[in-house]
Design an enzyme around this catalytic site. Structure first.
Site, PDB file in Angstrom:
ATOM      1  N   LYS A  40     -35.391  27.144  11.878  1.00 31.72           N
ATOM      2  CA  LYS A  40     -35.753  25.875  11.228  1.00 31.72           C
ATOM      3  C   LYS A  40     -35.042  24.697  11.886  1.00 31.72           C
ATOM      4  CE  LYS A  40     -37.635  27.524   6.976  1.00 31.72           C
ATOM      5  NZ  LYS A  40     -37.796  27.488   5.548  1.00 31.72           N
TER       6      LYS A  40
ATOM      7  N   LYS B 158     -44.440  36.035  11.597  1.00 33.66           N
ATOM      8  CA  LYS B 158     -44.888  36.078  10.200  1.00 33.66           C
ATOM      9  C   LYS B 158     -45.758  34.867   9.852  1.00 33.66           C
ATOM     10  CE  LYS B 158     -41.607  33.522   7.456  1.00 33.66           C
ATOM     11  NZ  LYS B 158     -41.274  33.227   6.108  1.00 33.66           N
TER      12      LYS B 158
ATOM     13  N   LYS C 144     -45.679  28.859   6.027  1.00 32.87           N
ATOM     14  CA  LYS C 144     -46.176  27.556   5.553  1.00 32.87           C
ATOM     15  C   LYS C 144     -45.990  26.474   6.604  1.00 32.87           C
ATOM     16  CE  LYS C 144     -44.333  27.874   0.841  1.00 32.87           C
ATOM     17  NZ  LYS C 144     -42.901  28.235   0.949  1.00 32.87           N
TER      18      LYS C 144
HETATM   19  N1  AQP Z   1     -45.445  36.153   5.822  1.00 32.51           N
HETATM   20  C1  AQP Z   1     -44.884  36.584   4.703  1.00 32.51           C
HETATM   21  N2  AQP Z   1     -45.146  37.836   4.258  1.00 32.51           N
HETATM   22  C2  AQP Z   1     -44.573  38.290   3.099  1.00 32.51           C
HETATM   23  N3  AQP Z   1     -43.763  37.540   2.310  1.00 32.51           N
HETATM   24  C3  AQP Z   1     -43.507  36.284   2.724  1.00 32.51           C
HETATM   25  N4  AQP Z   1     -42.747  35.287   2.189  1.00 32.51           N
HETATM   26  C4  AQP Z   1     -42.806  34.202   3.000  1.00 32.51           C
HETATM   27  N5  AQP Z   1     -43.591  34.454   4.058  1.00 32.51           N
HETATM   28  C5  AQP Z   1     -44.034  35.743   3.922  1.00 32.51           C
HETATM   29  C6  AQP Z   1     -42.033  35.390   0.931  1.00 32.51           C
HETATM   30  O1  AQP Z   1     -42.514  34.363   0.078  1.00 32.51           O
HETATM   31  C7  AQP Z   1     -41.461  33.970  -0.814  1.00 32.51           C
HETATM   32  C8  AQP Z   1     -41.391  32.475  -0.909  1.00 32.51           C
HETATM   33  O2  AQP Z   1     -41.132  31.938   0.367  1.00 32.51           O
HETATM   34  P1  AQP Z   1     -40.341  30.572   0.547  1.00 32.51           P
HETATM   35  O3  AQP Z   1     -40.975  29.498  -0.201  1.00 32.51           O
HETATM   36  O4  AQP Z   1     -38.896  30.789   0.294  1.00 32.51           O
HETATM   37  O5  AQP Z   1     -40.582  30.285   2.053  1.00 32.51           O
HETATM   38  P2  AQP Z   1     -40.140  31.047   3.311  1.00 32.51           P
HETATM   39  O6  AQP Z   1     -39.607  32.401   3.070  1.00 32.51           O
HETATM   40  O7  AQP Z   1     -39.244  30.145   4.061  1.00 32.51           O
HETATM   41  O8  AQP Z   1     -41.504  31.317   4.031  1.00 32.51           O
HETATM   42  P3  AQP Z   1     -42.726  30.412   4.353  1.00 32.51           P
HETATM   43  O9  AQP Z   1     -43.668  30.456   3.209  1.00 32.51           O
HETATM   44  O10 AQP Z   1     -43.248  30.857   5.634  1.00 32.51           O
HETATM   45  O11 AQP Z   1     -42.179  28.949   4.464  1.00 32.51           O
HETATM   46  P4  AQP Z   1     -41.538  28.227   5.731  1.00 32.51           P
HETATM   47  O12 AQP Z   1     -42.607  28.086   6.725  1.00 32.51           O
HETATM   48  O13 AQP Z   1     -41.095  26.923   5.138  1.00 32.51           O
HETATM   49  O14 AQP Z   1     -40.416  29.074   6.233  1.00 32.51           O
HETATM   50  C9  AQP Z   1     -40.178  34.606  -0.285  1.00 32.51           C
HETATM   51  O15 AQP Z   1     -39.845  35.703  -1.108  1.00 32.51           O
HETATM   52  C10 AQP Z   1     -40.542  35.081   1.085  1.00 32.51           C
HETATM   53  O16 AQP Z   1     -39.825  36.245   1.451  1.00 32.51           O
END
Ligand code: AQP
Length: 333
Positions: free
Chosen positions: A114, A194, A197
């Site tokens: 990040k 993965k 978002k």
């Molecule tokens: N690709 C994924 N497959 C399975 N689980 C996933 N999670 C995130 N991406 C995947 C799980 O979703 C929950 C909420 O995520 P978050 O809001 O904490 O965001 P994050 O883990 O940082 O992942 P994102 O959605 O991809 O956001 P960005 O792009 O901002 O990093 C968590 O339980 C996570 O494990």
């Protein structure tokens, strides 16, 4: 007070929720509501660790709350609130930061990723400490998350043990609950990373509120491989394996069963099948979301925050006492 164990998890309102978030975490949130004391949180303090627009964030946190309700988080069975409305999270985070080594934070791969994309700041660096506080402020026993959160959860476990050994038994050591399948849903364009978002390319993901035609298009364009065989092999065939995972989760069928049926199906047809299953699976969520009233959701969140404050304040009293702080100003307990 119930004798059930406590489960806690959070989601950032940093963007629109995708099927990775849903399959990796949110479905488990819903399933665990009856067997645990369930506490779920829109972790908006985490969302300001990357560049953000306050107006957009305000809208996005309400939409995130609405989506949680739409997927089945039930405020009658779970505590649901915005993290920023419960100041005990930030208080405990400060306390835990004093027993966190810089080396542990430096090893966090999500910080590196990040920071490379969005620039670094102290909040982003200390993010895993706040996440540990989110969990420990409720003395949670279990945390349903996708497997990208394993490293952060490991820190929460270490901090719990360190606090307990230094200041006396206070926190449970929280267990990670990760689904056997769906713990890491991959990008549709680059199936070795993965689904996320924050990926700049929206074609890499499918959002819970995407229009049916958008969903179909995204799956039609999903990257596969140069073979012609549908089989499950995450190393050799990450694209097809990811599509099999998604189809299995949306149809509640086993991978073996799907491979048997679709083994010789041309990739193009298979991708249409996956797209249709996802359109169908997301349809009740879309309907539920658009049926929710903003005012009503805001009331649910305010009520959740008040209840969460009361609960967290009860837990913090003994934490403060252990550190030598006391409600009676100026006196050592
Ligand atoms: N690709 C994924 N497959 C399975 N689980 C996933 N999670 C995130 N991406 C995947 C799980 O979703 C929950 C909420 O995520 P978050 O809001 O904490 O965001 P994050 O883990 O940082 O992942 P994102 O959605 O991809 O956001 P960005 O792009 O901002 O990093 C968590 O339980 C996570 O494990």
């Amino acid at each position: 007070m119930s004798d059930k164990k406590t489960v806690f998890s959070g989601i950032q309102p940093t963007g629109d929720i995708h099927i990775g978030n849903y399959l990796g975490a949110l479905r488990n949130w819903v399933n665990l509501q009856d067997s645990y004391d369930a506490i779920y949180c829109v972790v908006d303090l985490h969302a300001i660790t990357v560049p953000f627009d306050p107006v957009a964030l305000h809208r996005s946190r309400l939409n995130t709350a609405k989506l949680l309700l739409a997927v089945g988080v039930d405020p009658a069975r779970s505590l649901l609130y915005f993290q920023s409305q419960v100041p005990q999270h930030a208080e405990l985070s400060w306390m835990l930061s004093t027993i966190t080594s810089l080396g542990a934070l430096n090893r966090m791969t999500q910080f590196k990723e990040k920071a490379n994309k969005a620039g670094e700041n102290l909040g982003l660096f200390a993010y895993p400490v706040l996440m540990a506080a989110d969990i420990l402020v409720h003395k949670a026993h279990a945390v349903p998350v996708g497997d990208d959160q394993t490293q952060h959860l490991e820190l929460a476990r270490d901090l719990s043990e360190r606090f307990n050994s230094r200041y006396g038994e206070e926190f449970p050591v929280p267990e990670q609950i990760t689904p056997e399948m769906g713990a890491r849903i991959m990008s549709l364009k680059n199936p070795t990373t993965k689904m996320s978002k924050s990926d700049e390319d929206p074609n890499t993901r499918v959002l819970l509120l995407d229009e049916p035609d958008t969903i179909r298009k995204r799956f039609k364009a999903a990257v596969t491989d140069s073979e012609r065989e549908i089989r499950y092999d995450r190393e050799e065939k990450p694209g097809i394996s990811n599509l099999l995972d998604i189809l299995a989760l949306f149809t509640q069928r086993s991978i073996d069963d799907l491979v048997e049926e679709y083994h010789d199906t041309p990739y193009g047809h298979f991708k249409v099948t996956v797209g249709e299953a996802v359109v169908e699976g997301l349809s009740p969520i879309r309907s539920a979301f658009y049926g929710l009233d903003d005012e009503e959701v805001t009331r649910i969140m305010v009520k959740g925050a008040l209840d969460a404050r009361t609960r967290a304040e009860g837990e913090m009293a003994s934490v403060r006492k252990k550190l030598g702080f006391d409600a009676r100003l100026g006196q050592r307990a």
